[in-house]
Design a protein around this motif. Structure first.
Motif, mmCIF file in Angstrom:
data_model
loop_
_atom_site.group_PDB
_atom_site.id
_atom_site.type_symbol
_atom_site.label_atom_id
_atom_site.label_comp_id
_atom_site.label_asym_id
_atom_site.label_seq_id
_atom_site.Cartn_x
_atom_site.Cartn_y
_atom_site.Cartn_z
ATOM 1 N N ARG A 112 6.975 -2.906 9.328
ATOM 2 C CA ARG A 112 7.973 -3.077 8.279
ATOM 3 C C ARG A 112 7.527 -2.282 7.061
ATOM 4 O O ARG A 112 6.330 -2.043 6.876
ATOM 5 C CB ARG A 112 8.145 -4.564 7.972
ATOM 6 C CG ARG A 112 8.901 -5.284 9.108
ATOM 7 C CD ARG A 112 8.738 -6.779 9.064
ATOM 8 N NE ARG A 112 9.136 -7.327 7.773
ATOM 9 C CZ ARG A 112 8.999 -8.605 7.446
ATOM 10 N NH1 ARG A 112 8.474 -9.470 8.299
ATOM 11 N NH2 ARG A 112 9.367 -9.035 6.261
ATOM 12 N N PRO A 113 8.476 -1.841 6.243
ATOM 13 C CA PRO A 113 8.105 -0.908 5.176
ATOM 14 C C PRO A 113 7.430 -1.535 3.968
ATOM 15 O O PRO A 113 6.754 -0.830 3.222
ATOM 16 C CB PRO A 113 9.455 -0.288 4.772
ATOM 17 C CG PRO A 113 10.463 -1.331 5.104
ATOM 18 C CD PRO A 113 9.931 -2.035 6.324
ATOM 19 N N ASP A 114 7.601 -2.840 3.743
ATOM 20 C CA ASP A 114 7.056 -3.394 2.501
ATOM 21 C C ASP A 114 5.541 -3.550 2.607
ATOM 22 O O ASP A 114 4.980 -3.835 3.668
ATOM 23 C CB ASP A 114 7.737 -4.717 2.147
ATOM 24 C CG ASP A 114 7.438 -5.814 3.143
ATOM 25 O OD1 ASP A 114 7.881 -5.699 4.295
ATOM 26 O OD2 ASP A 114 6.718 -6.769 2.776
ATOM 27 N N GLU A 115 4.890 -3.369 1.476
ATOM 28 C CA GLU A 115 3.432 -3.274 1.419
ATOM 29 C C GLU A 115 2.744 -4.553 1.904
ATOM 30 O O GLU A 115 1.715 -4.494 2.579
ATOM 31 C CB GLU A 115 3.056 -2.982 -0.037
ATOM 32 C CG GLU A 115 1.750 -2.276 -0.237
ATOM 33 C CD GLU A 115 1.665 -1.782 -1.677
ATOM 34 O OE1 GLU A 115 2.539 -1.003 -2.102
ATOM 35 O OE2 GLU A 115 0.742 -2.189 -2.381
ATOM 36 N N ARG A 145 3.101 4.025 5.553
ATOM 37 C CA ARG A 145 4.562 3.858 5.618
ATOM 38 C C ARG A 145 5.263 5.205 5.574
ATOM 39 O O ARG A 145 6.145 5.513 6.381
ATOM 40 C CB ARG A 145 5.079 2.991 4.460
ATOM 41 C CG ARG A 145 6.591 2.735 4.541
ATOM 42 C CD ARG A 145 7.286 2.610 3.202
ATOM 43 N NE ARG A 145 7.060 3.743 2.333
ATOM 44 C CZ ARG A 145 7.653 4.921 2.444
ATOM 45 N NH1 ARG A 145 8.518 5.159 3.398
ATOM 46 N NH2 ARG A 145 7.373 5.912 1.596
#
Lengths: 201, 201
Positions: free
Chosen positions: B77-80, B37
């Motif tokens: 997308r940035p969420d893990e 990310r």
């Protein structure tokens, strides 16, 4: 003490969000959790000289302030789900409606309130607002004992910016690109690490 | 093209891990996802001039190489959890045992192989190994078209370090503290952004 204040315009102020769909269900609390990790955790250690404040403005019980104090916090793990679970439990704590930060988990304090309440409690430490287009933090004479304010993916709202300006917050940027809050925090921490070396460890 | 190579000593090379317990079940693939990310995503945008390589040495089908190419990648997308789902699907792709990187999702390529296979494919671009205690990257004459190698929470194993040294990789550090890989990547990206400004956007 380094203090990072992360303002979540829509971030959940209660534990009513889903771990299976964190970004949508928590009003982008996920972005704040990642910045929290970046602020507090280094390789195999916690930064004991860092405090993180979350300003939570979304959903039931908003607005609320949540503080994670690196000098007292326990069980901080770097992965986003673990941090989400920890913050969810903290927000779910059966806390009466109090205006003063009260410990709900080790090193995690919670109260009712918004940015003006936090600003009213500040001492005379320097305060900085991290924003694109502002003066470069590199080359500034930064203080270690200071407050760093960051917005979320929406940036700062006009009222917050005005409140911070009224309290003398100095706008700073970290370079030519517009970064996620967690990367801004990483760069600020790195700049302070370089300036103050390992003295504060 | 900036290239970040993240070496996961135990990171899952197949999709056989649980989203509910990513750190344990994936051999700490979570640490690599966070660095991914940090390498590829900026505020509301993807860095089109960045490629990330994961060297996956854990579990079934290891070792494997996975590449995420910012110029072609979609749906990052940035969420893990979202990143974990994307990589899980990529690793689960019904790919024959191939030695050349082959696209399995938009901008995501996969093949059998380990660090020596990747090193054999390098051109004459400068290569750097990020390690604590090495010379400070600040003040170095960094190249934009370069390779940056990072370890995971365990650092580099002796064989990888020797292979990188044999290929002329220059050790660099990002400052006085030992940081998570994602924060190291953030600092490297920031240094390159400052050096090359917005020219590569």
């Amino acid at each position: 003490m380094r203090r990072f204040v992360l303002i979540g315009q829509t971030a959940a102020a209660s534990g009513e969000f889903s771990l299976e769909d964190l970004p949508s269900s928590s009003g982008r609390l996920d972005a704040l959790l990642r910045a929290l990790r970046s602020a507090l955790l280094v390789s195999h250690d916690v930064r004991r000289d860092v405090c993180v404040y979350l300003v939570l403005r979304g959903g039931p019980r908003a607005p609320r302030l949540l503080r994670i104090d690196g000098s007292r916090a326990k069980f901080l793990r770097p992965d986003e789900r673990s941090l989400a679970i920890l913050i969810k439990k903290s927000l779910d704590a059966a806390l009466p409606h109090v205006r003063e930060l009260s410990e709900v988990r080790p090193g995690i304090d919670l109260c009712e309130g918004d940015l003006p309440d936090l600003l009213a409690s500040l001492g005379d430490e320097p305060r900085y607002i991290l924003e694109e287009g502002a003066a470069d933090l590199r080359g500034q004479s930064l203080a270690q004992d200071a407050w760093f304010f960051l917005g979320d993916h929406q940036g700062f709202d006009a009222a917050s910016r005005a409140q911070l300006a009224a309290r003398g917050a100095l706008p700073l940027s970290v370079g030519p690109r517009s970064l996620h809050a967690e990367d801004v925090v990483a760069v600020v921490n790195n700049e302070l690490d370089r300036t103050f070396n390992a003295a504060a460890r």
